[in-house]
Design a protein around this motif. Structure first.
Motif, PDB file in Angstrom:
ATOM      1  N   LEU A  17      51.630  38.630  55.405  1.00  0.00           N
ATOM      2  CA  LEU A  17      50.936  39.684  54.663  1.00  0.00           C
ATOM      3  C   LEU A  17      49.968  39.083  53.658  1.00  0.00           C
ATOM      4  CD1 LEU A  17      53.930  42.110  53.920  1.00  0.00           C
ATOM      5  CD2 LEU A  17      52.261  42.253  55.776  1.00  0.00           C
ATOM      6  N   VAL A  18      50.413  38.045  52.954  1.00  0.00           N
ATOM      7  CA  VAL A  18      49.566  37.390  51.951  1.00  0.00           C
ATOM      8  C   VAL A  18      48.356  36.741  52.614  1.00  0.00           C
ATOM      9  CG1 VAL A  18      49.463  35.532  50.243  1.00  0.00           C
ATOM     10  CG2 VAL A  18      51.484  37.007  50.355  1.00  0.00           C
ATOM     11  N   ILE A  19      48.590  36.033  53.726  1.00  0.00           N
ATOM     12  CA  ILE A  19      47.494  35.325  54.399  1.00  0.00           C
ATOM     13  C   ILE A  19      46.459  36.310  54.933  1.00  0.00           C
ATOM     14  CG2 ILE A  19      46.903  33.875  56.386  1.00  0.00           C
ATOM     15  CD1 ILE A  19      49.619  32.508  56.055  1.00  0.00           C
ATOM     16  N   ALA A  20      46.913  37.347  55.622  1.00  0.00           N
ATOM     17  CA  ALA A  20      45.982  38.333  56.186  1.00  0.00           C
ATOM     18  C   ALA A  20      45.230  39.075  55.085  1.00  0.00           C
ATOM     19  CB  ALA A  20      46.733  39.320  57.078  1.00  0.00           C
ATOM     20  N   ALA A  21      45.934  39.429  54.013  1.00  0.00           N
ATOM     21  CA  ALA A  21      45.312  40.191  52.926  1.00  0.00           C
ATOM     22  C   ALA A  21      44.294  39.357  52.165  1.00  0.00           C
ATOM     23  CB  ALA A  21      46.388  40.707  51.967  1.00  0.00           C
ATOM     24  N   ILE A  22      44.560  38.081  51.980  1.00  0.00           N
ATOM     25  CA  ILE A  22      43.623  37.246  51.224  1.00  0.00           C
ATOM     26  C   ILE A  22      42.327  37.062  52.018  1.00  0.00           C
ATOM     27  CG2 ILE A  22      44.173  34.883  51.995  1.00  0.00           C
ATOM     28  CD1 ILE A  22      43.891  36.002  48.344  1.00  0.00           C
ATOM     29  N   GLY A  23      42.434  37.016  53.351  1.00  0.00           N
ATOM     30  CA  GLY A  23      41.230  36.936  54.172  1.00  0.00           C
ATOM     31  C   GLY A  23      40.431  38.222  54.121  1.00  0.00           C
ATOM     32  N   VAL A 152      40.927  30.762  46.920  1.00  0.00           N
ATOM     33  CA  VAL A 152      40.065  31.947  46.913  1.00  0.00           C
ATOM     34  C   VAL A 152      39.831  32.437  45.489  1.00  0.00           C
ATOM     35  CG1 VAL A 152      39.992  34.398  47.547  1.00  0.00           C
ATOM     36  CG2 VAL A 152      40.598  32.689  49.259  1.00  0.00           C
ATOM     37  N   ASN A 153      40.871  32.383  44.661  1.00  0.00           N
ATOM     38  CA  ASN A 153      40.706  32.797  43.259  1.00  0.00           C
ATOM     39  C   ASN A 153      39.674  31.926  42.558  1.00  0.00           C
ATOM     40  OD1 ASN A 153      41.928  34.508  40.941  1.00  0.00           O
ATOM     41  ND2 ASN A 153      41.948  32.441  40.141  1.00  0.00           N
ATOM     42  N   TRP A 154      39.764  30.620  42.774  1.00  0.00           N
ATOM     43  CA  TRP A 154      38.776  29.702  42.163  1.00  0.00           C
ATOM     44  C   TRP A 154      37.390  29.953  42.742  1.00  0.00           C
ATOM     45  CZ3 TRP A 154      35.405  26.190  44.193  1.00  0.00           C
ATOM     46  CH2 TRP A 154      34.739  25.370  43.276  1.00  0.00           C
ATOM     47  N   PHE A 155      37.309  30.107  44.056  1.00  0.00           N
ATOM     48  CA  PHE A 155      36.022  30.297  44.727  1.00  0.00           C
ATOM     49  C   PHE A 155      35.299  31.542  44.221  1.00  0.00           C
ATOM     50  CE2 PHE A 155      33.824  32.567  48.190  1.00  0.00           C
ATOM     51  CZ  PHE A 155      32.777  31.685  48.416  1.00  0.00           C
ATOM     52  N   LEU A 156      36.020  32.659  44.119  1.00  0.00           N
ATOM     53  CA  LEU A 156      35.376  33.919  43.745  1.00  0.00           C
ATOM     54  C   LEU A 156      34.941  33.965  42.291  1.00  0.00           C
ATOM     55  CD1 LEU A 156      37.611  36.550  45.601  1.00  0.00           C
ATOM     56  CD2 LEU A 156      35.283  35.868  46.180  1.00  0.00           C
ATOM     57  N   PHE A 157      35.713  33.350  41.404  1.00  0.00           N
ATOM     58  CA  PHE A 157      35.473  33.536  39.972  1.00  0.00           C
ATOM     59  C   PHE A 157      35.026  32.281  39.226  1.00  0.00           C
ATOM     60  CE2 PHE A 157      38.739  36.652  41.268  1.00  0.00           C
ATOM     61  CZ  PHE A 157      38.012  37.804  41.051  1.00  0.00           C
ATOM     62  N   GLY A 162      30.754  31.772  45.166  1.00  0.00           N
ATOM     63  CA  GLY A 162      31.593  32.951  45.029  1.00  0.00           C
ATOM     64  C   GLY A 162      30.912  34.059  44.243  1.00  0.00           C
ATOM     65  N   LEU A 163      30.153  33.663  43.226  1.00  0.00           N
ATOM     66  CA  LEU A 163      29.396  34.645  42.446  1.00  0.00           C
ATOM     67  C   LEU A 163      28.355  35.334  43.322  1.00  0.00           C
ATOM     68  CD1 LEU A 163      28.582  35.961  39.753  1.00  0.00           C
ATOM     69  CD2 LEU A 163      27.109  33.986  39.321  1.00  0.00           C
ATOM     70  N   LYS A 164      27.703  34.560  44.180  1.00  0.00           N
ATOM     71  CA  LYS A 164      26.706  35.134  45.093  1.00  0.00           C
ATOM     72  C   LYS A 164      27.370  36.108  46.064  1.00  0.00           C
ATOM     73  CE  LYS A 164      23.563  31.133  44.962  1.00  0.00           C
ATOM     74  NZ  LYS A 164      22.989  30.010  45.759  1.00  0.00           N
TER      75      LYS A 164
END
Length: 305
Positions: A17-23, A152-157, A162-164
């Motif tokens: 669930l975690v893997i699918a949801a994070i994608g 993903v948390n680091w990438f997005l924020f 991630g900002l783009k």
């Protein structure tokens, strides 16, 4: 210990669930709504099982599941991003197609015993009483799920890319005006989501139930979609929500085993009922939902010619 055994099963049930949801979170952050998670997950499961059975290596199976999920997502990307088809309808069709294709491909191996992915013990840490067994003697899928949440948390924020991506999800028109590659970024986000769904499917057929059974995803793709909304598009909340839903899933199994006087059908429906209840609760907190929802989510983008 019974408590330790329960925690281990909760982790096993929560990981896909975690893997699918994070994608799917990354995909939606880019402004694309892919409802085909269930289809990509089940295709990843059958491809992972067949590749493992053919080669004898579960790691080859993991790679096959990732590739199958990403390849399947490309079909969704082509239809919605290139041909500008409706994302909701295409995602639903992708799920139906995935269920049909997986049934056809896996027909010859239904019910056959597979090769289970063995846990990886981290030296020293795995020797810690209780905690070592629960956290540091797990299969590769568990470690990958934690790494994905952190990454993903680091990438997005915390990254420029991630900002783009978030800017494209919030306003694809403005992002295009600034020269950002909207279509390319969305293609990559869709492929990442598909790869994660395929990886989650591989966990089902190599760890959770090391065999191939039709429809073995059993609605987990839909729960992953709800989990993204539950988490308000925040990676750490996806991790917490995934374990909450996983605990409900395992809880109903133990409740049936204890002989609680409720119909088994009702107990089996508990994880999905919990999903509906959570979505209802979230709908009342519209301020948080509106703030975090990518403004361009599900909206088609047609660049100026």
């Amino acid at each position: 210990m019974i408590f330790e055994a329960i925690l281990l099963t909760v982790i096993t049930a929560s990981t896909p669930l975690v893997i699918a949801a994070i994608g799917e979170l990354v995909t939606e952050r880019a402004g694309v709504l892919n409802l085909g998670v269930e289809g990509m997950m089940i295709v990843g499961a059958v491809c992972a099982f067949i590749a493992t059975k053919t080669t004898g290596s579960p790691y080859v199976g993991v790679l096959a599941g990732i590739v199958a999920g990403a390849a399947f997502s490309l079909l969704f990307g082509f239809l919605t991003l290139t041909l500008v088809a409706n994302q909701v309808a295409t995602g639903l069709a992708l799920t139906i197609l995935g269920l049909g294709v997986s049934g056809m491909v896996g027909e010859s191996v239904v019910g056959q015993p597979g090769i289970k992915m063995q846990p990886i013990a981290i030296p020293l840490l795995s020797d810690i009483p209780v905690l070592g067994t629960i956290l540091f003697r797990q299969d590769i899928f568990f470690y990958l799920s934690i790494a994905l949440v952190i990454g993903v948390n680091w990438f997005l924020f915390n990254s420029r890319t991630g900002l783009k991506l978030r800017a494209i999800g919030d306003s694809h028109g403005s992002a295009h005006t600034l020269g950002l590659p909207v279509i390319r970024t969305r293609y990559l986000a869709v492929m990442f989501g598909g790869a994660c769904a395929g990886l989650a499917g591989a966990q089902l057929s190599l760890v959770y139930t090391p065999q191939w059974v039709e429809n073995m995803s059993a609605g987990r793709g839909w729960i992953a979609l709800a989990l993204v909304v539950f988490a308000a598009w925040r990676p750490w909340r996806v991790l917490a929500g995934g374990y909450l839903f996983g605990a409900v899933t395992i809880g109903q199994l133990h409740a049936q085993a204890l002989g609680i006087g409720l119909p088994s059908q009702f107990m089996s429906a508990l994880p999905y009922a919990a999903t509906i209840v959570v979505l209802i609760i979230i709908s009342h907190n519209r301020r948080t939902t509106l703030i975090n929802t990518p403004a361009s989510l599900g909206k088609p983008f047609v660049p100026d010619r």
